[in-house]
Design a protein around this motif. Structure first.
Motif, PDB file in Angstrom:
ATOM      1  N   ALA A 231     -28.266  -4.095  23.030  1.00 28.25           N
ATOM      2  CA  ALA A 231     -27.100  -3.616  22.574  1.00 28.25           C
ATOM      3  C   ALA A 231     -26.037  -4.459  23.406  1.00 28.25           C
ATOM      4  N   ARG A 232     -26.303  -4.363  24.874  1.00 23.55           N
ATOM      5  CA  ARG A 232     -25.447  -4.899  25.884  1.00 23.55           C
ATOM      6  C   ARG A 232     -25.437  -6.461  25.675  1.00 23.55           C
ATOM      7  N   ALA A 233     -26.538  -6.819  25.263  1.00 26.59           N
ATOM      8  CA  ALA A 233     -26.647  -8.330  25.359  1.00 26.59           C
ATOM      9  C   ALA A 233     -26.115  -8.820  23.996  1.00 26.59           C
ATOM     10  N   VAL A 234     -26.132  -7.965  22.865  1.00 27.04           N
ATOM     11  CA  VAL A 234     -25.313  -8.485  21.703  1.00 27.04           C
ATOM     12  C   VAL A 234     -23.720  -8.531  22.090  1.00 27.04           C
ATOM     13  N   ALA A 235     -23.409  -7.552  22.737  1.00 27.13           N
ATOM     14  CA  ALA A 235     -21.944  -7.420  23.311  1.00 27.13           C
ATOM     15  C   ALA A 235     -21.528  -8.745  24.005  1.00 27.13           C
ATOM     16  N   LEU A 236     -22.419  -9.292  24.940  1.00 26.06           N
ATOM     17  CA  LEU A 236     -22.187 -10.080  25.701  1.00 26.06           C
ATOM     18  C   LEU A 236     -22.024 -11.388  24.790  1.00 26.06           C
ATOM     19  N   LEU A 237     -23.145 -11.767  23.837  1.00 22.82           N
ATOM     20  CA  LEU A 237     -22.947 -12.722  22.960  1.00 22.82           C
ATOM     21  C   LEU A 237     -21.627 -12.774  22.302  1.00 22.82           C
ATOM     22  N   ALA A 238     -20.984 -11.740  21.793  1.00 16.20           N
ATOM     23  CA  ALA A 238     -19.932 -11.799  21.216  1.00 16.20           C
ATOM     24  C   ALA A 238     -18.795 -11.879  21.811  1.00 16.20           C
ATOM     25  N   ARG A 239     -18.680 -11.778  23.291  1.00 16.01           N
ATOM     26  CA  ARG A 239     -17.848 -12.207  24.164  1.00 16.01           C
ATOM     27  C   ARG A 239     -18.000 -13.615  24.460  1.00 16.01           C
ATOM     28  N   ALA A 240     -19.370 -13.994  24.686  1.00 18.98           N
ATOM     29  CA  ALA A 240     -19.288 -15.426  25.011  1.00 18.98           C
ATOM     30  C   ALA A 240     -18.927 -16.355  23.802  1.00 18.98           C
ATOM     31  N   ARG A 241     -18.959 -15.715  22.600  1.00 17.18           N
ATOM     32  CA  ARG A 241     -18.450 -16.683  21.420  1.00 17.18           C
ATOM     33  C   ARG A 241     -17.079 -16.788  21.260  1.00 17.18           C
ATOM     34  N   ALA A 242     -16.517 -15.790  21.725  1.00 24.26           N
ATOM     35  CA  ALA A 242     -14.942 -15.692  21.669  1.00 24.26           C
ATOM     36  C   ALA A 242     -14.282 -16.490  22.849  1.00 24.26           C
ATOM     37  N   MET A 243     -14.956 -16.578  23.932  1.00 25.21           N
ATOM     38  CA  MET A 243     -14.452 -17.175  25.052  1.00 25.21           C
ATOM     39  C   MET A 243     -14.763 -18.594  25.276  1.00 25.21           C
ATOM     40  N   LEU A 244     -16.017 -18.826  24.654  1.00 27.11           N
ATOM     41  CA  LEU A 244     -16.601 -20.409  24.936  1.00 27.11           C
ATOM     42  C   LEU A 244     -16.401 -21.260  23.500  1.00 27.11           C
ATOM     43  N   GLY A 245     -16.452 -20.534  22.375  1.00 27.27           N
ATOM     44  CA  GLY A 245     -16.501 -21.073  21.152  1.00 27.27           C
ATOM     45  C   GLY A 245     -17.592 -21.975  21.140  1.00 27.27           C
ATOM     46  N   ALA A 246     -17.612 -23.126  20.409  1.00 29.84           N
ATOM     47  CA  ALA A 246     -18.473 -24.144  20.105  1.00 29.84           C
ATOM     48  C   ALA A 246     -19.304 -24.540  21.510  1.00 29.84           C
ATOM     49  N   GLU A 247     -18.814 -24.427  22.675  1.00 32.22           N
ATOM     50  CA  GLU A 247     -19.228 -24.942  23.796  1.00 32.22           C
ATOM     51  C   GLU A 247     -20.453 -24.142  24.075  1.00 32.22           C
TER      52      GLU A 247
END
Length: 469
Positions: A231-247
């Motif tokens: 669950a924490r890894a999924v939250a990290l994924l959402a944060r990474a997508r929001a902050m990094l986008g396609a990068e």
């Protein structure tokens, strides 16, 4: 009849490239060594014309055809049956990069090109071919496309299907479809390209492909992070997508059980973090602007994730060598699992939001029904695909575990189906998962698949027994 066919095959490909007896043996067992078949011959054609003529000769003789690339698959999809009637068409000699068009960002490669060879050819031209797998030093492009391979960069670039613009295919009746037009828009009828990609050699033989290329990244950042739960890894994924986008190019999840197996079997590899957390995430970002921008954005992501409690610790690669070492750990898990002993492998996918609950509940159910099993789970969290591997209990005999595997896998796949998932995310059906496909797939879809098979392979000679039983 078999003697006549052998003579015809030797006339087509040349006697040194038609293997029988002990010479053929290395091509008759799958990578996992769970299936071994027999074949009339293994033929190694050197051109599309030779593949066409081999298929025509087999059709005339009524001999089944089994296409084979690097033979690195997980589901025995390139292994002949036990009848000894099949002809294995091994494509390794067809290994030319035919052309590179830098302005169009495309590369045309023959099916026998090793994936790493294509990556290197693209890099030499100042471009990136992003398909990346643990077996990239031996798997071949034809097999990658025939199985719609996924790998570690699906999150940004998509599966093999998304990376192919066109195909050259020898059909089940020995015709050549030249669909190599490297076009990004082509609405001239049904999409035959997408039909052959993922068909596992059951509809025809892919002999070449026009592939997409991308700009080389200016900078990359790689980190291995420890986290307390999926669950924490999924939250990290959402944060990474929001902050990094396609990068954000890769987001891999590994259980501590899976990660610890690597140094246990390959002591030369070291973990950059203490393996005390239950889960680990391997993240990578690619930037097309500058090193400074890549570093600042990635550092900000890790700082925010630490503050939010999504990760407990992180090791940031300080060099290309360290980044490669991190990836080597991830890519060695499959070999470490194989070295550990018997394993029930599952290649599953479902909505990312359901993965945490699925793993927790299914791990508990497996322990209740098969005490002592170990879950060496890892995979591509960014696209909802986990390799849910169940290792035999310590001290249990291999034959005892093998006897329980069918029931064990049924439990896993029933739970996958209940979660709205797939029993095969990227490895295909092959010869090992046909019964599971029959049990868990929509009946209307199965009927449509059979109609497609009948239409394109009316004699049923292309890789029989694979995908559809």
């Amino acid at each position: 009849m078999s003697a006549d066919l052998l003579r015809a095959l030797r006339a087509i490909a040349g006697e040194p490239h038609v293997l029988t007896g002990t010479d053929a043996a290395p091509y008759l067992t799958d990578w996992r060594k769970v299936a071994t078949g027999r074949a009339l011959a293994v033929v190694r054609p050197g051109s599309t014309g030779q593949v066409r003529d081999v298929v025509r000769a087999c059709v005339a003789a009524g001999a089944p055809v089994v296409p084979q690339g690097g033979n690195t698959g997980q589901v025995a999809g390139a292994t002949p049956d036990a009848s000894g009637r099949s002809v294995v068409v091994q494509l390794g000699r067809m290994n030319r990069v035919r052309s590179i068009d830098v302005e169009n960002d495309t590369l045309v490669a023959e099916a026998g090109c090793v994936l790493q060879q294509v990556q290197q050819a693209a890099h030499a031209a100042g471009r990136l071919f992003p398909l990346s797998l643990g077996a990239e030093g031996t798997c071949q492009i034809g097999g990658n496309l025939a199985t719609n391979a996924g790998g570690t960069q699906v999150l940004r670039y998509g599966n093999a299907r998304e990376l192919a613009l066109g195909l050259e295919v020898v059909t089940a009746e020995g015709e050549v479809w030249n669909g190599l037009r490297a076009l990004r828009k082509d609405n001239t009828g049904y999409d035959l390209r997408d039909l052959y990609i993922g068909s596992e050699g059951t509809l025809g033989i892919i002999t070449a492909a026009a592939l997409k290329l991308f700009p080389l990244p200016v900078a990359q950042r790689t980190a291995l992070a420890a986290t307390g739960s999926i669950a924490r890894a999924v939250a990290l994924l959402a944060r990474a997508r929001a902050m990094l986008g396609a990068e954000l190019t890769a987001f891999e999840l590994m259980s501590a059980v899976a990660l610890r197996l690597v140094p246990a079997h390959f002591p030369q590899q070291r973990l950059p973090l203490p393996a005390q957390a239950p889960w680990y995430v391997l993240m990578e970002t690619s930037d097309t602007e500058s090193e400074a921008r890549a570093g600042a954005r990635f550092d900000a992501l890790l700082a925010a994730a630490l503050e939010a409690g999504e990760i407990d610790d992180a090791a940031l690669a300080q060099s290309v060598a360290q980044s490669n070492a991190f990836w080597h750990l991830r890519e060695s898990i499959t070999l470490a699992v194989a070295a550990e002993g018997k394993c029930a492998k599952h290649d599953i996918s479902m909505p990312t939001s359901r993965l945490g609950e699925f793993v927790t509940a299914t791990d508990a159910a497996l322990q209740a029904n098969f005490p002592g099993v170990r879950s060496a789970t890892f995979g591509h969290l960014g696209d909802g695909n986990l390799h849910y591997n169940i290792l035999q209990p310590a001290g249990q005999r291999a034959d005892e575990f093998a006897a329980a595997q069918e029931r064990l896998s049924a439990l896993v796949h029933e739970r996958v189906a209940a979660a709205g998932g797939s029993i095969s995310a990227e490895q295909g059906i092959g010869g090992l998962r046909t019964a599971d496909l029959e049990r868990f797939e929509d009946p209307v879809k199965l009927a449509l698949l059979r109609r497609v098979k009948q239409a394109l392979d009316p004699l049923g000679l292309m890789n029989p027994g694979k995908v559809l039983a």
